[in-house]
Motif scaffolding. Structure first.
Motif, PDB file in Angstrom:
ATOM      1  N   SER A  52      59.039  36.316  32.278  1.00  0.00           N
ATOM      2  CA  SER A  52      60.020  36.737  32.518  1.00  0.00           C
ATOM      3  C   SER A  52      60.961  36.673  30.542  1.00  0.00           C
ATOM      4  CB  SER A  52      61.168  37.073  33.414  1.00  0.00           C
ATOM      5  OG  SER A  52      61.601  34.781  32.997  1.00  0.00           O
ATOM      6  N   SER A  53      61.409  38.232  30.280  1.00  0.00           N
ATOM      7  CA  SER A  53      62.183  37.910  29.542  1.00  0.00           C
ATOM      8  C   SER A  53      63.133  36.637  28.679  1.00  0.00           C
ATOM      9  CB  SER A  53      63.344  39.576  29.244  1.00  0.00           C
ATOM     10  OG  SER A  53      63.964  39.099  27.850  1.00  0.00           O
ATOM     11  N   ALA A  54      63.772  36.378  29.678  1.00  0.00           N
ATOM     12  CA  ALA A  54      65.036  34.576  29.885  1.00  0.00           C
ATOM     13  C   ALA A  54      64.054  33.690  29.509  1.00  0.00           C
ATOM     14  CB  ALA A  54      65.396  34.680  30.791  1.00  0.00           C
ATOM     15  N   ASN A  55      62.673  33.646  30.024  1.00  0.00           N
ATOM     16  CA  ASN A  55      61.805  32.665  29.778  1.00  0.00           C
ATOM     17  C   ASN A  55      60.849  32.805  28.647  1.00  0.00           C
ATOM     18  OD1 ASN A  55      62.280  30.776  32.376  1.00  0.00           O
ATOM     19  ND2 ASN A  55      60.406  31.569  32.850  1.00  0.00           N
ATOM     20  N   LYS A  56      61.148  33.665  28.129  1.00  0.00           N
ATOM     21  CA  LYS A  56      60.558  33.843  26.524  1.00  0.00           C
ATOM     22  C   LYS A  56      61.689  33.280  25.802  1.00  0.00           C
ATOM     23  CE  LYS A  56      57.432  36.994  27.504  1.00  0.00           C
ATOM     24  NZ  LYS A  56      57.301  39.354  27.117  1.00  0.00           N
ATOM     25  N   LYS A  57      62.483  33.362  25.426  1.00  0.00           N
ATOM     26  CA  LYS A  57      63.936  33.788  24.638  1.00  0.00           C
ATOM     27  C   LYS A  57      64.293  31.840  24.790  1.00  0.00           C
ATOM     28  CE  LYS A  57      65.884  37.847  24.939  1.00  0.00           C
ATOM     29  NZ  LYS A  57      66.841  38.652  25.778  1.00  0.00           N
ATOM     30  N   ILE A  58      64.285  31.562  26.100  1.00  0.00           N
ATOM     31  CA  ILE A  58      64.131  30.082  25.822  1.00  0.00           C
ATOM     32  C   ILE A  58      63.207  29.432  25.102  1.00  0.00           C
ATOM     33  CG2 ILE A  58      64.913  27.715  27.321  1.00  0.00           C
ATOM     34  CD1 ILE A  58      65.984  29.501  29.176  1.00  0.00           C
ATOM     35  N   CYS A  59      62.241  29.801  25.341  1.00  0.00           N
ATOM     36  CA  CYS A  59      60.313  29.103  25.026  1.00  0.00           C
ATOM     37  C   CYS A  59      60.976  28.628  23.333  1.00  0.00           C
ATOM     38  CB  CYS A  59      59.166  29.686  25.550  1.00  0.00           C
ATOM     39  SG  CYS A  59      58.044  28.496  24.909  1.00  0.00           S
ATOM     40  N   PHE A  89      56.814  24.029  30.952  1.00  0.00           N
ATOM     41  CA  PHE A  89      58.248  25.213  31.044  1.00  0.00           C
ATOM     42  C   PHE A  89      57.220  26.141  29.829  1.00  0.00           C
ATOM     43  CE2 PHE A  89      60.533  28.311  28.651  1.00  0.00           C
ATOM     44  CZ  PHE A  89      61.574  28.167  30.049  1.00  0.00           C
ATOM     45  N   GLY A  90      56.330  26.345  29.027  1.00  0.00           N
ATOM     46  CA  GLY A  90      55.846  27.365  28.804  1.00  0.00           C
ATOM     47  C   GLY A  90      54.268  27.977  29.491  1.00  0.00           C
ATOM     48  N   VAL A  91      53.878  27.532  30.331  1.00  0.00           N
ATOM     49  CA  VAL A  91      52.618  27.329  31.328  1.00  0.00           C
ATOM     50  C   VAL A  91      53.392  27.789  32.913  1.00  0.00           C
ATOM     51  CG1 VAL A  91      50.739  26.866  32.480  1.00  0.00           C
ATOM     52  CG2 VAL A  91      50.931  25.990  29.985  1.00  0.00           C
ATOM     53  N   THR A  92      54.041  27.369  32.770  1.00  0.00           N
ATOM     54  CA  THR A  92      54.904  27.551  34.233  1.00  0.00           C
ATOM     55  C   THR A  92      55.346  28.530  34.227  1.00  0.00           C
ATOM     56  OG1 THR A  92      55.344  24.924  34.697  1.00  0.00           O
ATOM     57  CG2 THR A  92      56.495  27.220  35.878  1.00  0.00           C
ATOM     58  N   ALA A  93      55.929  29.247  32.679  1.00  0.00           N
ATOM     59  CA  ALA A  93      56.642  30.674  33.161  1.00  0.00           C
ATOM     60  C   ALA A  93      55.613  31.646  32.752  1.00  0.00           C
ATOM     61  CB  ALA A  93      57.659  30.696  31.358  1.00  0.00           C
ATOM     62  N   GLN A  94      54.095  31.693  32.930  1.00  0.00           N
ATOM     63  CA  GLN A  94      53.145  32.633  32.911  1.00  0.00           C
ATOM     64  C   GLN A  94      52.695  32.664  34.135  1.00  0.00           C
ATOM     65  OE1 GLN A  94      52.808  34.365  30.222  1.00  0.00           O
ATOM     66  NE2 GLN A  94      54.130  33.750  28.784  1.00  0.00           N
ATOM     67  N   VAL A  95      52.993  31.449  34.888  1.00  0.00           N
ATOM     68  CA  VAL A  95      52.523  31.956  36.921  1.00  0.00           C
ATOM     69  C   VAL A  95      53.038  32.696  37.378  1.00  0.00           C
ATOM     70  CG1 VAL A  95      51.605  30.566  38.445  1.00  0.00           C
ATOM     71  CG2 VAL A  95      52.193  29.312  36.068  1.00  0.00           C
ATOM     72  N   PRO A  96      52.087  33.670  37.825  1.00  0.00           N
ATOM     73  CA  PRO A  96      52.537  34.174  38.924  1.00  0.00           C
ATOM     74  C   PRO A  96      52.945  34.413  40.032  1.00  0.00           C
ATOM     75  CG  PRO A  96      50.541  34.843  37.286  1.00  0.00           C
ATOM     76  CD  PRO A  96      50.441  34.268  37.219  1.00  0.00           C
ATOM     77  N   LEU A  97      53.910  34.054  40.307  1.00  0.00           N
ATOM     78  CA  LEU A  97      54.986  33.702  41.823  1.00  0.00           C
ATOM     79  C   LEU A  97      54.804  34.621  42.634  1.00  0.00           C
ATOM     80  CD1 LEU A  97      56.960  30.334  40.561  1.00  0.00           C
ATOM     81  CD2 LEU A  97      54.665  30.198  41.244  1.00  0.00           C
ATOM     82  N   THR A  98      53.654  34.763  43.464  1.00  0.00           N
ATOM     83  CA  THR A  98      54.642  36.149  44.799  1.00  0.00           C
ATOM     84  C   THR A  98      54.856  34.798  45.543  1.00  0.00           C
ATOM     85  OG1 THR A  98      51.862  35.451  45.223  1.00  0.00           O
ATOM     86  CG2 THR A  98      51.818  36.851  43.711  1.00  0.00           C
ATOM     87  N   PRO A  99      55.035  36.096  46.976  1.00  0.00           N
ATOM     88  CA  PRO A  99      56.240  35.134  48.197  1.00  0.00           C
ATOM     89  C   PRO A  99      55.460  33.770  48.628  1.00  0.00           C
ATOM     90  CG  PRO A  99      56.509  37.461  47.985  1.00  0.00           C
ATOM     91  CD  PRO A  99      55.892  37.234  46.357  1.00  0.00           C
ATOM     92  N   LYS A 100      54.134  34.820  49.139  1.00  0.00           N
ATOM     93  CA  LYS A 100      53.097  33.559  49.479  1.00  0.00           C
ATOM     94  C   LYS A 100      53.128  32.490  48.328  1.00  0.00           C
ATOM     95  CE  LYS A 100      48.581  32.838  50.990  1.00  0.00           C
ATOM     96  NZ  LYS A 100      46.973  33.185  50.827  1.00  0.00           N
ATOM     97  N   ARG A 101      52.666  32.454  47.370  1.00  0.00           N
ATOM     98  CA  ARG A 101      53.321  31.503  46.186  1.00  0.00           C
ATOM     99  C   ARG A 101      54.260  30.153  46.511  1.00  0.00           C
ATOM    100  NH1 ARG A 101      49.424  32.752  41.103  1.00  0.00           N
ATOM    101  NH2 ARG A 101      47.356  32.707  41.866  1.00  0.00           N
TER     102      ARG A 101
END
Length: 461
Positions: free
Chosen positions: A89-96, A142-154
């Motif tokens: 997300s944009s927020a995660n990118k800025k925090i990173c 943080f950086g890797v977690t921000a890149q993981v696609p989290l679907t409702p199932k996940r």
């Protein structure tokens, strides 16, 4: 054509002003399954943060979290070639970006400290390297977690993992407190003796006295309580308010666990978070109060029935006596000597006013003052090592985290509120600083922030 129209409609939703929806193919989600598994293992590793492999200095002994972090990075690198675009997300990118800036500033501070060092055996040399190592590790998480696609199932899978981790950790704290599980047994696989095991030797030493509520987390009770609070907040976030009664039950068990850690500020942080949750769910307040009374009643009866065999009285007095000192927080006698430490650190800073501006160097806290060691106050500790400049950078980082959590987090914003609660507790500990006593807590916190600020995932075939 129908398929294209479906994709077009989804794509329009993905470019709404919040910029918090990503439309990706099911094949891309599948290609990140190992990355998601690594994230699951990282969350599972938070159930046991005692070192499992004694290599190097005791402060850097390897934990399950360290191995899980390596898996996170490796799976990200292997799956990166499948990505057509990033899902952060944009927020995660800025925090990173801000975290990278913080890391570079800390490295620069350490290099300046090292270049001006007179004593070649100074503790700050090793501590600074350790802290930089931890910051790099936390940034990767943080950086890797921000890149993981989290679907409702996940998300549902992560919620189940959080359930297990929270219950396991709270149970371990209760078992070690009641001495059903010997505290020393949890570190029996590690080298013993203070010269080798450092602070981890306390598990064996205090375990001989009786029950201590540290569980499977840390030798620092403040870290134990903060860890429980953070797991509880992540669990509430992942639940999205769908199981309020169960959430209340988990929070009260967590409150009891924090209470018996004997960490007053840790218990206060959990109590603040629970009260906020109750205010956000006023329809369940009566049930909440009933559960509090029931759980504390059961705990009291169990404690009284085992009075002769359970260490209900700690080294410093009864747990109840210790925790009730929160009602008299202004009394200097209840600060466990912290007022003297603060006075000594401020006196050291005043000796050279420039220290207030730039600090004495990243990792240098153990070299400074009469006794050295932590300042036991996050903001003072930051100034001690990095000056007011460093405190300003820290403030910018947490302003962004708090702002983005407030704007973007779902439901009742548990990660936002737990951040506020933990910042309150930072007035007596370095909770958001990479000191050895806090272990990998900051990494787990940042992982939770990345999850909270994730993009909503819409999949297409």
């Amino acid at each position: 054509m129908q398929h294209l129209n479906k994709y077009s409609n989804l794509n329009k939703k993905s470019i709404q002003p919040s910029n918090n929806v990503a439309v990706i193919s099911t094949s891309l989600v599948k290609n990140t399954q190992w990355q998601f598994i690594a994230l699951c293992l990282y969350l599972l590793s938070q159930s046991f943060t005692i070192p499992i492999l004694a290599i190097g200095s005791w402060a850097a002994w390897l934990t399950l979290s360290d191995f899980a972090t390596v898996l996170l990075v490796l799976t990200f690198l292997l799956s990166y070639r499948h990505k057509k675009f990033l899902v952060a997300s944009s927020a995660n990118k800025k925090i990173c970006v801000t975290l990278i800036f913080v890391l570079l500033c800390c490295i620069m501070s350490y290099l300046i400290y090292f270049s001006n060092l007179i004593d070649p055996d100074a503790n700050g040399i090793r501590l600074g390297i350790y802290q930089i190592y931890r910051l790099v590790e936390f940034l990767c998480v943080f950086g890797v977690t921000a890149q993981v696609p989290l679907t409702p199932k996940r998300i549902n899978i992560l919620r189940q993992i959080a359930n297990f981790v929270l219950i396991f950790v709270c149970l371990s704290i209760i078992l070690t407190f009641t001495a059903i599980l010997p505290l020393g047994a949890l570190t029996a696989h590690l080298p013993q003796g203070k010269d080798i095991a450092g602070a981890w030797s306390e598990y064996a030493r205090l375990g001989k006295i009786g029950g201590i509520g540290w569980g499977t987390i840390s030798y620092n009770h403040g870290c134990v309580a903060a860890h429980v609070t953070m797991i509880a907040a992540l669990r509430i976030h992942l639940g999205l308010g769908k199981q309020v009664i169960f959430d209340f039950s988990l929070l009260f068990v967590s409150l009891i666990a924090c209470f018996i850690t004997e960490s007053r500020t840790g218990f206060l942080g959990m109590l603040i978070f629970l009260l906020i949750y109750m205010l956000k769910n006023t329809n369940y307040t009566i049930i909440a109060i009933s559960l509090i009374g029931l759980l504390f009643g059961i705990f009291t009866l169990v404690g009284l029935s085992n009075l002769d065999s359970v260490n209900l009285v700690s080294v410093e007095g009864s747990v109840l006596d210790r925790q009730t000192t929160l009602l008299d927080a202004s009394n200097a006698e209840n600060l466990s000597g912290r007022d003297s430490i603060w006075e000594e650190k401020i006196k050291f800073l005043n000796q050279e006013p420039l220290r207030w501006i730039v600090g004495t160097g990243f990792g240098s806290a153990w070299d400074n003052g009469v006794d050295g060691g932590s300042a036991h106050l996050l903001f003072l500790h930051i100034i001690l090592e990095n000056g007011i400049i460093g405190l300003l950078i820290f403030s910018i980082l947490f302003y962004k985290i708090i702002y983005f959590l407030y704007k973007n987090e779902l439901h009742i914003k548990p990660i936002f509120w737990v951040t506020i609660a933990l910042l309150v507790t930072s007035f007596t500990q370095e909770i958001f600083y990479p000191v050895p006593a806090m272990g990998s807590f900051v990494g787990f916190y940042l992982c939770s922030v990345a999850i909270a600020l994730r993009k909503d995932i819409k999949t297409i075939i």
